[in-house]
Design a protein around this motif. Structure first.
Motif, PDB file in Angstrom:
ATOM      1  N   ASN A  81      39.745  35.891  43.396  1.00 24.70           N
ATOM      2  CA  ASN A  81      38.740  36.986  44.099  1.00 24.70           C
ATOM      3  C   ASN A  81      39.733  38.121  44.666  1.00 24.70           C
ATOM      4  OD1 ASN A  81      37.003  38.657  45.392  1.00 24.70           O
ATOM      5  ND2 ASN A  81      35.827  37.147  46.173  1.00 24.70           N
ATOM      6  N   LEU A  82      40.176  38.995  43.627  1.00 27.64           N
ATOM      7  CA  LEU A  82      40.833  40.339  43.864  1.00 27.64           C
ATOM      8  C   LEU A  82      39.930  41.355  44.158  1.00 27.64           C
ATOM      9  CD1 LEU A  82      42.984  39.819  40.928  1.00 27.64           C
ATOM     10  CD2 LEU A  82      43.671  38.912  43.257  1.00 27.64           C
ATOM     11  N   SER A  83      38.628  41.477  43.979  1.00 26.11           N
ATOM     12  CA  SER A  83      37.752  42.743  44.078  1.00 26.11           C
ATOM     13  C   SER A  83      36.928  42.423  45.306  1.00 26.11           C
ATOM     14  CB  SER A  83      36.873  42.691  42.863  1.00 26.11           C
ATOM     15  OG  SER A  83      37.560  42.765  41.649  1.00 26.11           O
ATOM     16  N   ASN A 127      39.361  42.081  35.830  1.00 24.51           N
ATOM     17  CA  ASN A 127      38.126  41.665  36.562  1.00 24.51           C
ATOM     18  C   ASN A 127      37.188  41.192  35.622  1.00 24.51           C
ATOM     19  OD1 ASN A 127      36.952  43.854  35.140  1.00 24.51           O
ATOM     20  ND2 ASN A 127      37.046  45.452  36.777  1.00 24.51           N
ATOM     21  N   GLN A 128      35.858  40.632  35.793  1.00 23.72           N
ATOM     22  CA  GLN A 128      34.949  40.173  35.145  1.00 23.72           C
ATOM     23  C   GLN A 128      34.332  41.000  34.114  1.00 23.72           C
ATOM     24  OE1 GLN A 128      31.264  40.320  34.784  1.00 23.72           O
ATOM     25  NE2 GLN A 128      31.430  38.224  33.768  1.00 23.72           N
ATOM     26  N   ASP A 142      37.396  37.510  39.109  1.00 25.27           N
ATOM     27  CA  ASP A 142      38.612  37.907  38.449  1.00 25.27           C
ATOM     28  C   ASP A 142      39.309  36.822  38.044  1.00 25.27           C
ATOM     29  OD1 ASP A 142      37.889  40.638  39.499  1.00 25.27           O
ATOM     30  OD2 ASP A 142      38.571  39.722  41.476  1.00 25.27           O
ATOM     31  N   HIS A 196      46.344  41.549  46.898  1.00 23.89           N
ATOM     32  CA  HIS A 196      45.256  41.747  45.687  1.00 23.89           C
ATOM     33  C   HIS A 196      45.579  42.574  44.895  1.00 23.89           C
ATOM     34  CE1 HIS A 196      43.610  44.816  48.617  1.00 23.89           C
ATOM     35  NE2 HIS A 196      43.138  45.322  47.566  1.00 23.89           N
ATOM     36  N   ASP A 197      46.319  43.513  45.228  1.00 23.77           N
ATOM     37  CA  ASP A 197      46.224  44.704  44.044  1.00 23.77           C
ATOM     38  C   ASP A 197      47.730  44.544  43.371  1.00 23.77           C
ATOM     39  OD1 ASP A 197      48.427  45.252  46.089  1.00 23.77           O
ATOM     40  OD2 ASP A 197      47.787  47.136  46.407  1.00 23.77           O
ATOM     41  N   LEU A 236      43.327  45.106  35.805  1.00 25.89           N
ATOM     42  CA  LEU A 236      43.609  45.380  37.409  1.00 25.89           C
ATOM     43  C   LEU A 236      44.969  45.822  37.642  1.00 25.89           C
ATOM     44  CD1 LEU A 236      41.219  42.955  39.039  1.00 25.89           C
ATOM     45  CD2 LEU A 236      40.729  45.414  38.383  1.00 25.89           C
ATOM     46  N   GLY A 286      34.167  40.477  46.003  1.00 23.08           N
ATOM     47  CA  GLY A 286      32.848  39.837  45.682  1.00 23.08           C
ATOM     48  C   GLY A 286      32.474  38.614  46.298  1.00 23.08           C
ATOM     49  N   ARG A 331      39.734  38.799  50.006  1.00 15.77           N
ATOM     50  CA  ARG A 331      40.269  39.007  48.820  1.00 15.77           C
ATOM     51  C   ARG A 331      41.476  37.961  48.825  1.00 15.77           C
ATOM     52  NH1 ARG A 331      39.758  45.370  47.693  1.00 15.77           N
ATOM     53  NH2 ARG A 331      40.785  45.659  49.738  1.00 15.77           N
TER      54      ARG A 331
END
Length: 455
Positions: free
Chosen positions: A175-177, A198-199, A184, A241-242, A204, A179, A229
């Motif tokens: 889960n990087l985004s 991402n999905q 991800d 996460h980035d 990314l 949600g 995240r």
């Protein structure tokens, strides 16, 4: 099937052997606090044989030793997905996948059956996951040049996402985004580069040799700061996460450049990064270390090729969680698995013929995890004594002629909420019902979790 009464009787019979073994080990300068045992060759004839609950013959054309399990057709019952893989020059990709019911009947087949091999010696990028969050399981895999999403119920390809041709070494959801679900996905080549999508299939970020070191076999998602995240243990580096580097593990004992991170496992979660405890094993550098969520080294044990890590509670009357780790690159018959406490103290050692693949599970229902080693199908108690052997009909008579390593997984295969044991070979899956285990506090998902060999 032998029941718990027989297992308890055998444990009593073997206690004397265990005491004598411990005495000999102490005489040899043993520095393991609780046990130091050896179990090589054929098991003692008095050790109970645990017979399979189900035996599933894998599809002859499309099936392979890489196995994951889950309810892919939403009928409330577990199915098995297995895969073959193509390998050339240590670059590999998933070449087939097949979904089967536990009676062996086939739901669907995918791929090219004449391309790959059934054996594994590394991760195969094929997992079961509800990628779009609709409550239904998909099968997601990496084939040459593509990330492929397959409808779990029908085997129909839903879409293909173009990826680098060699970005097929491993497949990790995270889960990087920010949600609600881990939607991800990370793909990677063997040791240099990781890509995050991402999905929707949008790239990314990508990173090459994070922190100046090779990548790990399995990037490990961990939400260190509690922001919803995941951070990614990509190798010796923890990434934000980035994809930016948050910190890099710095050993005070070994030269990290002599290899890469083999395994990262969370020993203890925390309210803040400094409260986390993460176990790291260093391939080539011959090291196991414990760090906090900021990368601060708490202790290291060097000098051995530590590989895969399980975390649980193995020895009663020893507080905290315990680390179970194998030591690879040893002669056959001299392959150890160690038990360490949270301070790195050596609690126990079991030497088997080959200890590379292992799991932890409370098999007896006493609240203590047993150690299970795949190669000789052994299950060991808190004294390091074998208390059972998972029988593999059809294999036991040719054990010395096998050209592959057994795979072992755990997961709820019966639907009773209790984790069971799965042993997989290139042609057959053996399932052992955990009849005496107890339901954990948190629900156990139907089927296995994600599969990773850490090769």
């Amino acid at each position: 099937m032998y029941g718990m009464t027989r297992i308890k009787c055998v444990v009593l019979q073997l206690m004397l052997v265990n005491i004598l073994t411990a005495f000999v080990c102490c005489a040899e300068g043993n520095d393991f606090a609780c046990f130091n045992t050896k179990d090589v060759g054929k098991p003692d004839a008095n050790v109970p044989l645990i017979r399979p609950w189900k035996i599933v013959d894998l599809d002859a054309e499309y099936g392979g030793q890489w196995v994951v399990a889950g309810d892919v057709d939403a009928d409330g019952v577990v199915e098995i997905v297995s895969a073959e893989n193509f390998n050339e020059g240590d670059v590999h990709y998933t070449s087939t996948a097949v979904a089967q019911n536990l009676d062996g009947s086939v739901l669907w087949r995918w791929g090219e059956p004449n391309v790959g091999r059934k054996n594994w010696h590394h991760d195969v990028a094929c997992q079961i996951h509800d990628w779009n969050g609709d409550g239904r399981k998909d099968v997601v895999l990496c084939t040459k040049g593509f990330l492929v999403e397959i409808d779990g119920a029908t085997g129909r390809e839903l879409r293909r996402i173009h990826i680098a041709e060699d970005a097929t070494d491993c497949l990790v959801f995270c889960n990087l985004s920010g949600g609600k679900n881990p939607a991800d996905v990370l793909v990677k080549d063997r040791y240099r580069r990781i890509w995050a999508y991402n999905q929707q299939g949008k790239l990314l970020w990508t990173v090459e040799q994070p922190g100046g070191f090779k990548t790990a076999h399995q990037p490990r998602p961990i939400d260190i700061d509690g922001d919803g995240r995941d951070e990614i243990m990509a190798g010796y580096s923890l990434l934000n996460h980035d994809g930016s580097v948050r910190w890099v593990f710095e050993s005070g004992k070994v030269d990290q450049s002599k290899g890469h991170l083999d395994c990262a496992r969370v020993l203890r979660q925390g309210a803040s990064p400094e409260d986390f405890r993460i176990v790291l094993t260093c391939c080539g550098a011959n090291n196991v270390a414990l760090v906090d969520g900021n990368g601060r080294v708490l202790w290291e044990v060097s000098g051995y090729h530590f590989e895969s890590v399980d975390v649980g509670h193995v020895i009663p009357n020893h507080a905290g969680r315990h680390i179970v780790v194998d030591i690879d690159h040893q002669p056959y018959g001299k392959s150890p698995v160690w038990v360490l406490d949270e301070n790195g103290k050596r609690l126990g050692r079991i030497v088997t013929d080959y200890s590379r693949h292992h799991c932890l599970l409370d098999w007896t229902g006493d609240g203590i995890d047993e150690i299970m080693v795949a190669h000789k199908s052994g299950i060991y108690n808190s004294r390091g004594v074998r208390i059972g052997t998972f029988g593999t009909p059809g294999l036991d008579s040719v054990a010395g002629k096998r050209k592959y390593e057994k795979s072992m997984l755990i997961g709820d295969m019966t639907g009773d909420g209790i984790a069971d044991v799965i042993i997989a070979t290139p042609h057959t899956v053996y399932i052992y019902k955990n009849e005496n285990g107890k339901k954990p506090d948190r629900p156990v998902p139907l089927g296995t979790e994600f599969n990773f060999t850490l090769y």
